[in-house]
Design a protein around this motif. Structure first.
Motif, mmCIF file in Angstrom:
data_model
loop_
_atom_site.group_PDB
_atom_site.id
_atom_site.type_symbol
_atom_site.label_atom_id
_atom_site.label_comp_id
_atom_site.label_asym_id
_atom_site.label_seq_id
_atom_site.Cartn_x
_atom_site.Cartn_y
_atom_site.Cartn_z
ATOM 1 N N ALA A 45 0.814 -1.227 0.000
ATOM 2 C CA ALA A 45 0.000 0.000 0.000
ATOM 3 C C ALA A 45 0.845 1.273 0.000
ATOM 4 C CB ALA A 45 -0.963 -0.003 1.182
ATOM 5 N N PRO A 46 1.695 1.462 -1.015
ATOM 6 C CA PRO A 46 2.495 2.692 -1.064
ATOM 7 C C PRO A 46 1.659 3.897 -1.468
ATOM 8 C CG PRO A 46 2.807 1.444 -3.085
ATOM 9 C CD PRO A 46 1.923 0.602 -2.191
ATOM 10 N N ALA A 47 2.139 5.073 -1.089
ATOM 11 C CA ALA A 47 1.493 6.304 -1.539
ATOM 12 C C ALA A 47 1.780 6.561 -3.014
ATOM 13 C CB ALA A 47 1.973 7.482 -0.699
ATOM 14 N N PHE A 48 2.928 6.069 -3.478
ATOM 15 C CA PHE A 48 3.288 6.182 -4.886
ATOM 16 C C PHE A 48 4.430 5.227 -5.182
ATOM 17 C CE2 PHE A 48 5.792 9.325 -2.599
ATOM 18 C CZ PHE A 48 7.067 9.219 -3.134
ATOM 19 N N VAL A 49 4.691 5.047 -6.461
ATOM 20 C CA VAL A 49 5.835 4.276 -6.932
ATOM 21 C C VAL A 49 6.756 5.230 -7.681
ATOM 22 C CG1 VAL A 49 6.603 2.443 -8.505
ATOM 23 C CG2 VAL A 49 4.587 2.097 -7.070
ATOM 24 N N LEU A 50 8.051 5.113 -7.434
ATOM 25 C CA LEU A 50 9.065 5.955 -8.072
ATOM 26 C C LEU A 50 10.007 5.073 -8.885
ATOM 27 C CD1 LEU A 50 10.796 8.564 -8.391
ATOM 28 C CD2 LEU A 50 11.891 7.932 -6.213
ATOM 29 N N ILE A 51 10.217 5.440 -10.154
ATOM 30 C CA ILE A 51 11.168 4.725 -11.010
ATOM 31 C C ILE A 51 12.258 5.701 -11.425
ATOM 32 C CG2 ILE A 51 11.501 3.314 -13.076
ATOM 33 C CD1 ILE A 51 8.569 2.606 -13.009
ATOM 34 N N THR A 52 13.502 5.397 -11.039
ATOM 35 C CA THR A 52 14.591 6.366 -11.231
ATOM 36 C C THR A 52 15.420 6.086 -12.492
ATOM 37 O OG1 THR A 52 15.899 5.100 -9.615
ATOM 38 C CG2 THR A 52 14.780 7.073 -8.820
ATOM 39 N N GLY A 53 14.748 6.001 -13.622
ATOM 40 C CA GLY A 53 15.454 6.052 -14.896
ATOM 41 C C GLY A 53 15.769 4.732 -15.558
ATOM 42 N N ASP A 54 16.260 4.858 -16.808
ATOM 43 C CA ASP A 54 16.420 3.730 -17.721
ATOM 44 C C ASP A 54 15.120 2.941 -17.781
ATOM 45 O OD1 ASP A 54 18.957 4.535 -18.315
ATOM 46 O OD2 ASP A 54 19.969 2.780 -17.511
ATOM 47 N N LEU A 55 14.051 3.676 -18.095
ATOM 48 C CA LEU A 55 12.743 3.042 -18.272
ATOM 49 C C LEU A 55 12.808 2.014 -19.389
ATOM 50 C CD1 LEU A 55 10.522 6.267 -18.191
ATOM 51 C CD2 LEU A 55 11.258 4.836 -16.272
ATOM 52 N N THR A 56 13.518 2.355 -20.450
ATOM 53 C CA THR A 56 13.660 1.487 -21.602
ATOM 54 C C THR A 56 15.138 1.298 -21.906
ATOM 55 O OG1 THR A 56 13.036 1.166 -23.924
ATOM 56 C CG2 THR A 56 13.541 3.408 -23.232
ATOM 57 N N HIS A 57 15.417 0.361 -22.810
ATOM 58 C CA HIS A 57 16.786 0.191 -23.277
ATOM 59 C C HIS A 57 16.855 0.676 -24.715
ATOM 60 C CE1 HIS A 57 20.808 -1.361 -22.548
ATOM 61 N NE2 HIS A 57 20.818 -1.734 -23.808
ATOM 62 N N GLU A 58 17.238 1.956 -24.868
ATOM 63 C CA GLU A 58 17.337 2.599 -26.185
ATOM 64 C C GLU A 58 16.004 2.526 -26.929
ATOM 65 O OE1 GLU A 58 19.893 4.186 -26.193
ATOM 66 O OE2 GLU A 58 21.445 3.041 -25.182
ATOM 67 N N GLY A 59 14.915 2.928 -26.256
ATOM 68 C CA GLY A 59 13.587 2.790 -26.835
ATOM 69 C C GLY A 59 13.171 3.935 -27.737
ATOM 70 N N ASP A 60 12.111 3.680 -28.518
ATOM 71 C CA ASP A 60 11.500 4.702 -29.363
ATOM 72 C C ASP A 60 10.119 5.032 -28.806
ATOM 73 O OD1 ASP A 60 9.901 2.526 -30.082
ATOM 74 O OD2 ASP A 60 10.871 2.257 -32.036
ATOM 75 N N ALA A 61 9.356 5.863 -29.530
ATOM 76 C CA ALA A 61 8.054 6.300 -29.032
ATOM 77 C C ALA A 61 7.117 5.120 -28.808
ATOM 78 C CB ALA A 61 7.433 7.294 -30.008
ATOM 79 N N GLU A 62 7.209 4.089 -29.650
ATOM 80 C CA GLU A 62 6.372 2.898 -29.470
ATOM 81 C C GLU A 62 6.693 2.198 -28.151
ATOM 82 O OE1 GLU A 62 5.429 -1.424 -31.630
ATOM 83 O OE2 GLU A 62 6.964 -0.071 -32.450
ATOM 84 N N ASP A 63 7.974 2.110 -27.828
ATOM 85 C CA ASP A 63 8.369 1.508 -26.557
ATOM 86 C C ASP A 63 7.813 2.299 -25.377
ATOM 87 O OD1 ASP A 63 10.116 -0.734 -27.392
ATOM 88 O OD2 ASP A 63 11.352 0.865 -28.229
ATOM 89 N N TYR A 64 7.909 3.617 -25.447
ATOM 90 C CA TYR A 64 7.428 4.437 -24.332
ATOM 91 C C TYR A 64 5.912 4.366 -24.187
ATOM 92 C CZ TYR A 64 12.017 6.415 -23.406
ATOM 93 O OH TYR A 64 13.336 6.575 -23.058
ATOM 94 N N ALA A 65 5.197 4.260 -25.304
ATOM 95 C CA ALA A 65 3.746 4.100 -25.219
ATOM 96 C C ALA A 65 3.401 2.779 -24.543
ATOM 97 C CB ALA A 65 3.132 4.159 -26.615
ATOM 98 N N TYR A 66 4.167 1.735 -24.852
ATOM 99 C CA TYR A 66 3.938 0.429 -24.211
ATOM 100 C C TYR A 66 4.283 0.499 -22.725
ATOM 101 C CZ TYR A 66 4.468 -4.500 -23.053
ATOM 102 O OH TYR A 66 4.357 -5.726 -22.457
ATOM 103 N N ILE A 67 5.385 1.162 -22.392
ATOM 104 C CA ILE A 67 5.771 1.318 -20.984
ATOM 105 C C ILE A 67 4.681 2.054 -20.211
ATOM 106 C CG2 ILE A 67 7.408 2.506 -19.453
ATOM 107 C CD1 ILE A 67 9.561 1.883 -21.629
ATOM 108 N N ARG A 68 4.125 3.100 -20.820
ATOM 109 C CA ARG A 68 3.037 3.840 -20.161
ATOM 110 C C ARG A 68 1.854 2.914 -19.890
ATOM 111 N NH1 ARG A 68 1.830 9.308 -19.034
ATOM 112 N NH2 ARG A 68 0.092 9.168 -17.602
ATOM 113 N N GLN A 69 1.560 2.043 -20.849
ATOM 114 C CA GLN A 69 0.468 1.087 -20.663
ATOM 115 C C GLN A 69 0.759 0.148 -19.493
ATOM 116 O OE1 GLN A 69 -0.546 -1.155 -24.230
ATOM 117 N NE2 GLN A 69 -1.200 -2.896 -23.004
#
Length: 274
Positions: A45-69
């Motif tokens: 039950a956290p108040a929020f989740v924090l991700i500190t970078g390297d969301l993707t490995h050399e991703g493009d806009a399609e990768d980021y849209a999938y990550i957002r999903q």
């Protein structure tokens, strides 16, 4: 006095399914989905989740849209927002287009949010085209202005490149202007700084402030006796509790993985890449 709890992830290195690339075949987004299921099942039950970078490995806009999903689904599952910062493997234009739904831009991504009285300041230490990190002068000036007032339950700062000196790591793994940032934090209500990048768990202090550099969900990195850098399947998260007037506690939780080796690089070759 209110304790605020959040979950710290880092270095997720996700890509959309079907992509080519160094890490894409390992479907690392599945590990992030596993993390959210774990958070929900164990009732953290956290108040929020924090991700500190390297969301993707050399991703493009399609990768980021999938990550957002993936992250939106996780957010709905646990009933808490997800906040991110960018790392050296991220790309600002595709991130803004695919993740934020904005026009592509090379402007740094930074912000301030207050959740349950705890202020979260996200900084963009990523320097396009470089492995090392720097917080630019514009952000530094903004940071000082932001910290000129206090938050009810204190402030944490999130960025990708750690301020801690990590023993045995390459010299470009820490923040190049960490002293400037440290001096901006001293004497304010900042109680902790959270980072990633080094793929190992490290907790210490810098200028008297708690600093955490986490291993992340994708893999851990180990240097062996033959001077190779090994990337090993691993997944861990930090559960962080901030209690005003008392301090910060960090619990590292390790989720089950195969423990197999993904890749092995000579350290000299790794240094040459950066």
């Amino acid at each position: 006095m209110k304790t605020v709890k959040f979950v710290h992830l880092t270095d997720t290195h996700m890509n959309a399914p079907g992509k080519d690339g160094l890490l894409a075949k390992f479907q690392l987004a599945d590990k992030v989905a596993q993390v959210f299921r774990y958070i929900e099942e164990t009732k953290i039950a956290p108040a929020f989740v924090l991700i500190t970078g390297d969301l993707t490995h050399e991703g493009d806009a399609e990768d980021y849209a999938y990550i957002r999903q993936v992250l939106d689904e996780g957010s709905r599952m646990i009933g808490a927002p997800v906040h991110v910062v960018l790392g050296n493997h991220d790309h600002r234009g595709p991130f803004r287009e695919g993740y934020l739904g904005e026009q592509p831009s090379e402007e740094p991504y930074y912000y301030s949010h207050t959740i349950d009285g705890l202020r979260l300041i996200g900084l963009n230490s990523q320097v396009p085209g470089n492995h090392n990190g720097t917080v630019d002068e514009t952000q530094l000036a903004w940071l000082k202005q932001e910290l000129s007032t206090s938050a009810p339950n204190g402030t944490i700062v999130a960025l990708h490149h750690p301020m801690l000196g990590i023993g045995g790591m390459l010299g470009d793994h820490i923040l190049t202007n960490r002293r400037d940032i440290g001096e901006a934090l001293v004497g304010t209500d900042v109680v902790g700084v959270f980072a990633g990048h080094v793929h190992s768990d490290n907790v210490g202090s810098y200028m008297g402030i708690v600093n955490v550099a986490a291993a992340g969900t994708a893999f851990i990195g180990k240097a062996d006796a033959e001077e190779n850098f090994r990337m090993i399947d691993a997944c861990s998260i930090n559960v962080v509790s901030v209690t005003p007037g008392e301090g910060v506690s960090v619990q590292t939780l390790t989720l089950p993985t195969s423990g197999t080796e993904y890749f092995r690089f000579p350290m000299k070759a790794l240094a040459a890449q950066h």
